[in-house]
Structure formats: structure tokens, C-alpha cells
Write an enzyme that holds these catalytic residues in place. Structure first.
Site, PDB file in Angstrom:
ATOM      1  N   SER A 161       0.820  -1.204   0.000  1.00 28.58           N
ATOM      2  CA  SER A 161       0.000   0.000   0.000  1.00 28.58           C
ATOM      3  C   SER A 161       0.857   1.257   0.000  1.00 28.58           C
ATOM      4  O   SER A 161       1.618   1.499  -0.918  1.00 28.58           O
ATOM      5  CB  SER A 161      -0.970  -0.041   1.189  1.00 28.58           C
ATOM      6  OG  SER A 161      -1.908   0.990   1.122  1.00 28.58           O
ATOM      7  N   ASP A 313      -2.989   6.480  -3.383  1.00 29.98           N
ATOM      8  CA  ASP A 313      -1.761   5.935  -2.828  1.00 29.98           C
ATOM      9  C   ASP A 313      -1.212   4.912  -3.827  1.00 29.98           C
ATOM     10  O   ASP A 313      -1.847   4.638  -4.853  1.00 29.98           O
ATOM     11  CB  ASP A 313      -2.003   5.357  -1.432  1.00 29.98           C
ATOM     12  CG  ASP A 313      -2.891   4.123  -1.439  1.00 29.98           C
ATOM     13  OD1 ASP A 313      -3.609   3.907  -2.438  1.00 29.98           O
ATOM     14  OD2 ASP A 313      -2.884   3.377  -0.451  1.00 29.98           O
ATOM     15  N   ASP A 315      -1.023   1.704  -4.318  1.00 29.81           N
ATOM     16  CA  ASP A 315      -1.804   0.566  -4.821  1.00 29.81           C
ATOM     17  C   ASP A 315      -3.231   0.964  -5.172  1.00 29.81           C
ATOM     18  O   ASP A 315      -4.059   0.116  -5.488  1.00 29.81           O
ATOM     19  CB  ASP A 315      -1.796  -0.594  -3.817  1.00 29.81           C
ATOM     20  CG  ASP A 315      -2.571  -0.287  -2.549  1.00 29.81           C
ATOM     21  OD1 ASP A 315      -2.592   0.888  -2.139  1.00 29.81           O
ATOM     22  OD2 ASP A 315      -3.152  -1.224  -1.959  1.00 29.81           O
ATOM     23  N   ASP A 317      -5.863   2.093  -3.568  1.00 29.54           N
ATOM     24  CA  ASP A 317      -7.079   1.778  -2.802  1.00 29.54           C
ATOM     25  C   ASP A 317      -7.476   2.918  -1.869  1.00 29.54           C
ATOM     26  O   ASP A 317      -8.506   2.844  -1.206  1.00 29.54           O
ATOM     27  CB  ASP A 317      -6.929   0.457  -2.033  1.00 29.54           C
ATOM     28  CG  ASP A 317      -5.898   0.507  -0.914  1.00 29.54           C
ATOM     29  OD1 ASP A 317      -5.114   1.480  -0.860  1.00 29.54           O
ATOM     30  OD2 ASP A 317      -5.862  -0.439  -0.097  1.00 29.54           O
ATOM     31  N   LYS A 432     -11.968  -0.910   0.402  1.00 28.85           N
ATOM     32  CA  LYS A 432     -11.722   0.466  -0.020  1.00 28.85           C
ATOM     33  C   LYS A 432     -11.241   0.453  -1.458  1.00 28.85           C
ATOM     34  O   LYS A 432     -10.511  -0.443  -1.889  1.00 28.85           O
ATOM     35  CB  LYS A 432     -10.731   1.160   0.906  1.00 28.85           C
ATOM     36  CG  LYS A 432      -9.427   0.457   1.144  1.00 28.85           C
ATOM     37  CD  LYS A 432      -8.621   1.231   2.177  1.00 28.85           C
ATOM     38  CE  LYS A 432      -7.317   0.525   2.529  1.00 28.85           C
ATOM     39  NZ  LYS A 432      -7.548  -0.690   3.365  1.00 28.85           N
TER      40      LYS A 432
END
Length: 565
Positions: A161, A313, A315, A317, A432
Site C-alpha cells: 500500500s 496511494d 496501490d 485503494d 476500499k
């Protein structure tokens, strides 16, 4: 841990690790002429802990890091748990995706999210289990979407992430498309320890990718179209937004999402557009960190004349949003503030759809969810407008699973969010989704511009309509577990708890680590007990709420304070 135990662990590691670089790193320590036990402790004293967030740790050798062997062991344990849990994994299979993270540019080791995904696929394929491995980099929401689309038993996304470049991670989804919750984490952790020795040599070159993965990606955007409120081809005359992928995988997905919504193409921050595992322009690739992370985006927006910045961000999500006001500079909205405007927008959309379908149409009521450390604002909206609002434990694993239960009861769950800039708009996935949220936010900005308003203007309107809520959230980094334990022991005072904070009397205590709630008749919390996390909430005499909790993925003590006026 004694020297013999450390030596045994290190010897097994050298025998089992398929990666030459990390294997040699341990072998060289063992064969060093000035070998010391302390040299092995950082690598083998303890091992990665598998929890509901899966794994997250630095690249590197040893059992405390993410490497080919620890991922092999994790995949083997996951497979065994799935087999023994009656999931039908032999027929249903597993969906696997990965981000762009890799260590070769800043470590001596050639480790990467892609290879970890292929190792996972190879382990499952070796047992005759169908594997749906995406053929390229994907945004995290594509994995839970894929799980539900093909009816897989499980999904794995290899990503860290918004963590620093040194880290990667291993996130696991159950067959319902939501992140795993207890007791699955404990069961998987147990099976990992029972399956430490590799079952064989896994040939990553023979791993096959998902031929229909591109089609499923297209279906994700088709499903996203259902969330669109008022599609206007080209986005009307709205001023283009500026977008940054923060050196992650989000750009192509956000671009397609904007096209799906009929929005004008955004201005991209060119220096951060392509996936870059070194994250060369930011100290921390987390848009939540504020102006430091968004400096280039602000410069790009000012050159382009953009009034709004949206940032995923790495990745994709999560979603961060900033707005420029004449003479005031840039305002970075908090995760709660964006949750308010997106939640209210999704409520308006749901009401419009019910009216178009005629009043009294079947399909259950509207519902929204938020984590318990997020603002209580949507609860005030729900109370006034007559829809259901519920809180869950922190993390989308809880909101995803609860949304499934509510939909089974007939509710239309239109929105869920956590203050850490995580948003789920509609029913695209049970997690998310920063890609869908970016498009919804873009659509909202177009509507506001038509009305001559800004996001800040809308926030004022919402506060005047539903009440003023003031929040202050933050964190302090702690690397010593003992220090955190001492802090919470001081807070609990042997079960008596602190009775005053900042000169304001405490009138209620909820301790989700122990399951205690002073406001409940039986003194038991309505929300589930979570002994793996330190989490205490105080209700104040002035109506304020103060929460302290440890992070499940980072060495942080987080605090959340809110007062409603």
C-alpha cells in the site's frame, strides 16, 4: 532464543530458500570467521506474524522479512487452511494480483511483488488448483472484484500500500470478496507453521497468467458505471483536476475510471505517473502525509490552473483530495471531510434512484458504514434523513463483511469509509477503492462547479445542515512494543482507567482489547473484542470522543479526537 536454535533456523533457511541472493546472505553469516550469535538475531529471532492484514514487512533475508521463502511458506499454509476449511478451493481456485514494488534498486536482493505473486500461483498450481493470476500490475480493488466475479475461494494481493519503498505485503481476501477476519487469520498462521519446508521446487517460468483477466478488468469498470450519478460526456466545461498516482499503479486505472464517468481527462503529475519502486520524488509515498507528499502535484496543478488535486496511494485503494482557494493557498482535506462529502453525495444518488423507481419501491433502506475511529458526522446525517448508519471495528475487513450481512437483510449499502482516506462507493467491491472514489469525487467537483461552489463551500453547507464536528487525528511512532504496553497499562490503571483528559471528565470507557464497555448494561462491548490490538475509547462529559489504538500494519500509536458542536 539460544544459539543452537538460531543456528538450526538459519541452517534450515539456507537449505530451503530458493533465492540465491538471500540464501547467500545467511550462508555468509554462518561461514564468517568472526561469526557471532547477534548476527542472526535480527533475521531469526521471531518471524513474520500473519494477521487479518496478512503480512507487511521489509524485503530481505530471514524469517522477519518478506522473501521468496517466507512467501512460499505463507502460500503453503494458506492453501492447507483453505483445503481444510471446506472452501471448495480445488474447484473454485484463487485470484492473485500484485503491485510494482521491488528491491533490486536499493538492496542486494532481487525480490519483488511480482515474483511473490508468481510463487503463490506456483504453489497453488502444483496442487492442481485453478489460479487466476493477473498478467500485469493491478490496483488492489481488482483482486476482491475478481474473487467475486469468478467465485474464487480466496484472493491474494501482493502490496504494501502506502508503506515506504523498503516494504511489501501480502493481503488475503476470503471468498466473499472481503478481507479476512478472525478466526481465519489464526487458522492460516497455524498452517503456515505446519508447512515451513517447501513442498518442492517451484518453476515460476511455467506459471500461467489469467487469459480473461483483461475482460474482468473491463467488467470492473462496467460495474463502476452503476455508481455514476450524472454522466456528462467530456465533463462539461469543468476545470480539469490534477491527479497523481504517487509513483504507483493507479494512473491507467484512474484514467479509465474518468472515461467511464464521462469526465474530462485530468492533468497528470508526469514525474509520479509511472510505477517506480524507488518512489524517487517523495520521502513517504502516502498522500495522507500532506504537503510534503503532494508538493509536485501542487506545482503541476498551479501551472495547469487546476483547482482540485486528487491523489491515489501507490496501490490505488485510497484517495486524498486538496483544493486551492483564491488567496488562501491549498487546503488538504482530512479523511473525515472527504468521507462527509462522498457519503452525502452517495446518499443523494440513492434517494434520486428511489424516487425515479417510485416512492415505496422495494429493495430495503439505505445504509452506510464507518469505522469506529472515524467521525460521527454521517451518523448525524442518518439520524436526520432516516437511513441506517453503523460503526464497525477499524479496518475495511469489518466494513466489507458487515456490508454483505446488511445487503442480505435487504439494505442498500451505498457508502463505507475510514478516516485513513479509505472509501467504498456503491457495490463495486467490498473493500476500499481509490479508483472508484476518484471518479465519484471528480463527478462531484463537476457538479459543484456548475453550481459555482467549491468542496470547502459544500462542507460549510453540510455542517450548517447537520452539525459542526471538529476532529484531530494523528500518530506517534513507537518501535519498542514494551513502551506501548506501558502506555496502555497507564491508561487502564488496573481496570480503573483514567478519569480526566485535558481537564474534561471522562464519563464512559470502551476497551475493545478486553471487550469492556462501561455504558453497556452487561459491561460488554457491542463491537467485537480484538485482543490483538490495543484500543481504548473515552467518552467525555462535553460530548467529545477520544480513542487510542495501535496500528495493525505500522509501528504507530494512533489517536483520534472529535467534538461535535
Amino acid at each position: 532464543m539460544g544459539t543452537s536454535s538460531l543456528l538450526s533456523l538459519a541452517s534450515n533457511y539456507v537449505n530451503w530458500d530458493p533465492n540465491m541472493a538471500t540464501r547467500l546472505a545467511v550462508s555468509d553469516i554462518l561461514q564468517s570467521s568472526d561469526f557471532k550469535e547477534d548476527d542472526l538475531k535480527p533475521l531469526f529471532e521471531g518471524r513474520l506474524s500473519f494477521g487479518t492484514a496478512g503480512l507487511r514487512a521489509p524485503f530481505g533475508p530471514g524469517y522477519n522479512c518478506m522473501n521468496d521463502l517466507t512467501v512460499t511458506q505463507t502460500a503453503q499454509g494458506l492453501l492447507k487452511y483453505l483445503e481444510e476449511s471446506g472452501t471448495g478451493v480445488k474447484e473454485r481456485g484463487i485470484v492473485v494480483g500484485y503491485d510494482h514494488r521491488a528491491s533490486k534498486d536499493f538492496t542486494p536482493y532481487d525480490l519483488s511483488s511480482e515474483n511473490f505473486a508468481k510463487i503463490t500461483a506456483a504453489v497453488f498450481e502444483s496442487q492442481g488448483i485453478p489460479v487466476y493470476l493477473y498478467g500485469g500490475l493491478v490496483a488492489t480493488p481488482l483482486v476482491p472484484f475478481g474473487v467475486e466475479r469468478v467465485g474464487a475461494a480466496c484472493g491474494v494481493m501482493v502490496t504494501a500500500s502506502h508503506n515506504p519503498k523498503e516494504d511489501t505485503g501480502y493481503k488475503v481476501y476470503w471468498g466473499n470478496g472481503a478481507q479476512i477476519i478472525s478466526p481465519h487469520d489464526e487458522g492460516i498462521a497455524g498452517k503456515i507453521l505446519e508447512n515451513l519446508e517447501p513442498w518442492g521446487e517451484y518453476n515460476l517460468g511455467c506459471v500461467s497468467t489469467w487469459e480473461a483477466g483483461g475482460e474482468v478488468e473491463g467488467e470492473y469498470f462496467d460495474k463502476m458505471r452503476e455508481v455514476c450519478c450524472s454522466r456528462v460526456e467530456g465533463g462539461g466545461e469543468a476545470t480539469p483536476l490534477t491527479y497523481t498516482a504517487m509513483h504507483g499503479v493507479g494512473h491507467s486505472f484512474a484514467k479509465r475510471a474518468f472515461k467511464t464517468f464521462g469526465l474530462k481527462h485530468f492533468v497528470s503529475v508526469a514525474e509520479q505517473q509511472e510505477p517506480d519502486p524507488t518512489f524517487r520524488t517523495v520521502a513517504f509515498p502516502n498522500p495522507e502525509e500532506g504537503e510534503g507528499a503532494l508538493k509536485l502535484a501542487m506545482e503541476t496543478a498551479e501551472k495547469a490552473g487546476s483547482k482540485v488535486i486528487i491523489a491515489n496511494d501507490p496501490d490505488a485503494d485510497r484517495l486524498a483530495v486538496a483544493e486551492r482557494r483564491p488567496g488562501e493557498g491549498w487546503r488538504l482535506f482530512s479523511g473525515n471531510e472527504i468521507g462527509w462529502v462522498l457519503g452525502h453525495w452517495m446518499w443523494r444518488k440513492a434517494v434520486r434512484e428511489r424516487m425515479e423507481a417510485a416512492e415505496g419501491a422495494e429493495g430495503g433502506g439505505i445504509a452506510m458504514l464507518a469505522s469506529t475511529v472515524s467521525s460521527k458526522f454521517l451518523g448525524a446525517v442518518a439520524k436526520k434523513e432516516g437511513f441506517l448508519f453503523e460503526e464497525t471495528l477499524t479496518g475495511f475487513k469489518w466494513m466489507g463483511n458487515r456490508s454483505e450481512e446488511l445487503r442480505a437483510e435487504g439494505y442498500n449499502v451505498v457508502f463505507a469509509y475510514e478516516e485513513a482516506i479509505g472509501y467504498c462507493c456503491g457495490n463495486v467491491v467490498k473493500d476500499k477503492d481509490g479508483v472508484t472514489a476518484a471518479a465519484v469525487l471528480g463527478e462531484l467537483v463537476v457538479e459543484l462547479e456548475r453550481e459555482g461552489k467549491s468542496i470547502a463551500d459544500l462542507l460549510v453547507e453540510l455542517k450548517e445542515e447537520y452539525g459542526y464536528f471538529v476532529s484531530k487525528n494523528g500518530y506517534v511512532k513507537f518501535y519498542e512494543k514494551e513502551v506501548l504496553e506501558d502506555i496502555f497499562q497507564g491508561v487502564r490503571r488496573g481496570g480503573k482507567y483514567v478519569d480526566e483528559i485535558g481537564g474534561v471528565k471522562v464519563v464512559g470507557v470502551r476497551d475493545l482489547t478486553t471487550g469492556y464497555d462501561s455504558a453497556a448494561e452487561d459491561l460488554k462491548s457491542k463491537l467485537p473484542k480484538d485482543g490483538g490490538t490495543q484500543f481504548v475509547t473515552f467518552t467525555m462529559e462535553n460530548g467529545g470522543v477520544v480513542s487510542l489504538r495501535t496500528s495493525g500494519t505500522e509501528p504507530k500509536l494512533k489517536y483520534y479526537v472529535e467534538v461535535a458542536g
